[in-house]
Design a protein around this motif. Structure first.
Motif, PDB file in Angstrom:
ATOM      1  N   THR A 167      -6.050   4.674   8.229  1.00 29.85           N
ATOM      2  CA  THR A 167      -6.857   4.135   8.757  1.00 29.85           C
ATOM      3  C   THR A 167      -6.765   2.684   9.133  1.00 29.85           C
ATOM      4  OG1 THR A 167      -8.724   5.780   8.383  1.00 29.85           O
ATOM      5  CG2 THR A 167      -9.734   3.774   9.162  1.00 29.85           C
ATOM      6  N   ARG A 168      -6.473   2.111   8.378  1.00 28.03           N
ATOM      7  CA  ARG A 168      -6.189   0.546   8.141  1.00 28.03           C
ATOM      8  C   ARG A 168      -5.195   0.104   8.911  1.00 28.03           C
ATOM      9  NH1 ARG A 168      -6.271  -1.676   2.233  1.00 28.03           N
ATOM     10  NH2 ARG A 168      -8.578  -0.981   2.067  1.00 28.03           N
ATOM     11  N   LEU A 205      -7.193   6.229   3.720  1.00 24.76           N
ATOM     12  CA  LEU A 205      -7.453   4.715   4.121  1.00 24.76           C
ATOM     13  C   LEU A 205      -6.287   3.928   4.502  1.00 24.76           C
ATOM     14  CD1 LEU A 205     -10.009   3.212   3.400  1.00 24.76           C
ATOM     15  CD2 LEU A 205      -8.800   2.497   1.168  1.00 24.76           C
ATOM     16  N   GLU A 215       0.618  -1.323   0.040  1.00 24.21           N
ATOM     17  CA  GLU A 215      -0.109   0.041  -0.005  1.00 24.21           C
ATOM     18  C   GLU A 215       0.851   1.333  -0.005  1.00 24.21           C
ATOM     19  OE1 GLU A 215      -3.874  -1.862   2.308  1.00 24.21           O
ATOM     20  OE2 GLU A 215      -2.754  -0.456   3.252  1.00 24.21           O
ATOM     21  N   ASP A 238      -7.397  10.567  -0.668  1.00 24.74           N
ATOM     22  CA  ASP A 238      -8.399   9.171  -0.083  1.00 24.74           C
ATOM     23  C   ASP A 238      -7.614   8.038   0.048  1.00 24.74           C
ATOM     24  OD1 ASP A 238     -10.597  11.181  -0.566  1.00 24.74           O
ATOM     25  OD2 ASP A 238     -11.118  10.264  -2.351  1.00 24.74           O
ATOM     26  N   ARG A 239      -6.632   7.580  -0.969  1.00 23.81           N
ATOM     27  CA  ARG A 239      -5.911   6.246  -0.636  1.00 23.81           C
ATOM     28  C   ARG A 239      -5.218   6.673   0.548  1.00 23.81           C
ATOM     29  NH1 ARG A 239      -4.226   2.806  -4.794  1.00 23.81           N
ATOM     30  NH2 ARG A 239      -5.860   3.862  -6.274  1.00 23.81           N
TER      31      ARG A 239
END
Lengths: 242, 242
Positions: free
Chosen positions: A73-74, A70, A13, A66-67
């Motif tokens: 958060t993840r 994310l 990621e 946005d990515r």
């Protein structure tokens, strides 16, 4: 710097984020080059293309934002991983501004396409924009490859852009005092060269962010501004010809 | 919007961040006001003070950045809380730029202190900077008080700044074509009014970030640019007097 997380997907990621930012940077650098080309070649079609394409940069910025949110958060990153993501947020702000500056150059290119563009000034504009464009690309390379040495060099090279910009600013000012019929055209040109100088500043910002990602800290020494155009005395025209 | 976290200290930390960003914003707005005052009153001492004080804004930005990163690491926020912190990162970038723009106006104020400053243009500069300054302060208020209605209004009001800037740009251009002896002074003035217009853009960015904090999403409609100075035709001087 190679890191291995327990969750391998996290590395992927982070890598994807870097790649996405790299793509956004390539597009920004390309639009900047095209904007300057449109200016120097009085190519209105190319200028209009830059104006339209700037929207793609804004769209890519939203995608990266946005990515990245994310991923936070993840994975709930800390320390170096968090720095890496936060540096990404900084870099995309700079890239968005490079896109805006390219668009502004393109807009001005459309209105001064018929104005005189003295050869010596055109050559300086090409040299200045060539330096700025190279800085952006090398700054992005330093970020993508986590190369702190390259990043530090690029950060320092902004001085050359500042100095060339100041000299060019004075040269255009001097020309304006001679050629009264084209004052407004030269004003647009002054704003274009200021925009080019600003692109250099953003490249230096990207290089600083690259340092942060690679080392965890910003460079210790203060970055000095060498752009003297703001403090160029108003009698420069007459002085340069005295 | 009132949120209560299980860990009350988290609410306090978020509140502290907001307060710190509010302080940074107050300082940025004050320096901007002083820079414009230095320009309109040819007050070199005040201008030099702005140039020195800009460093405080940069120091506050570093403080907010470190504090926000610490909050993320410690609390591992998600959803609205994360948005709130990320919006803070965006706002401090805008505030840093407002400080830079104020410093640039101050620098130019020192070199054009002896140049002519026609009364009608001075009045327009005051009006433009008054609008921009109000926008910055109200944008910050909307952020601190989480007032989405106010934020949306401020975002739209940037149109008025853009339009006034375009008119002022044309007026100064027209004056330059008449007053050849002071072209360079007017060039610095043009850059100052462009900087003032940019402060308005940053206020609109702050208002957008305030919306994000209050609602979790950015405003749905595209923000339209109404600044037509970049596309002002080069024959404006002669056309305005024809």
């Amino acid at each position: 710097m190679t890191k291995n997380h327990i969750v391998k997907a996290f590395d992927e990621e982070l890598g994807e984020l870097t790649t996405l930012i790299g793509s956004m940077g390539s597009l920004a650098a390309m639009l900047f080059d095209e904007a300057v080309q449109a200016l120097s070649q009085s190519n209105i079609g190319m200028a209009l293309n830059v104006i339209v394409q700037d929207q793609q940069i804004d769209a890519l910025k939203r995608k990266v934002t946005d990515r990245a949110a994310l991923v936070i958060t993840r994975r709930q990153p800390v320390a170096g991983d968090l720095d890496e993501i936060l540096a990404g947020f900084k870099i995309i702000e700079d890239l968005e501004r490079i896109g805006d500056l390219a668009k502004n150059i393109a807009k001005r290119a459309t209105v001064i396409a018929g104005e005189p563009f003295p050869l010596d000034i055109a050559e300086d504009v090409e040299r200045l924009s060539g330096l700025a464009s190279t800085q952006v690309r090398q700054g992005l390379d330093a970020y993508v490859s986590r190369n702190v040495e390259q990043a530090l060099i690029i950060r320092q090279q902004d001085v050359a852009i500042d100095k060339l910009h100041t000299a060019l600013f004075k040269k255009i000012l001097a020309r304006m005092t001679e050629d009264h019929a084209h004052v407004a055209g030269f004003v647009h040109l002054l704003f274009c060269v200021k925009n080019i100088e600003r692109v250099g500043d953003h490249a230096a910002n990207i290089a600083e962010a690259a340092c942060l990602v690679a080392t965890g800290v910003l460079p210790a020494d203060e970055r000095l501004a060498h752009d003297g155009s703001s403090t160029t005395p108003p009698d420069i025209g007459s002085r340069d010809h005295s």
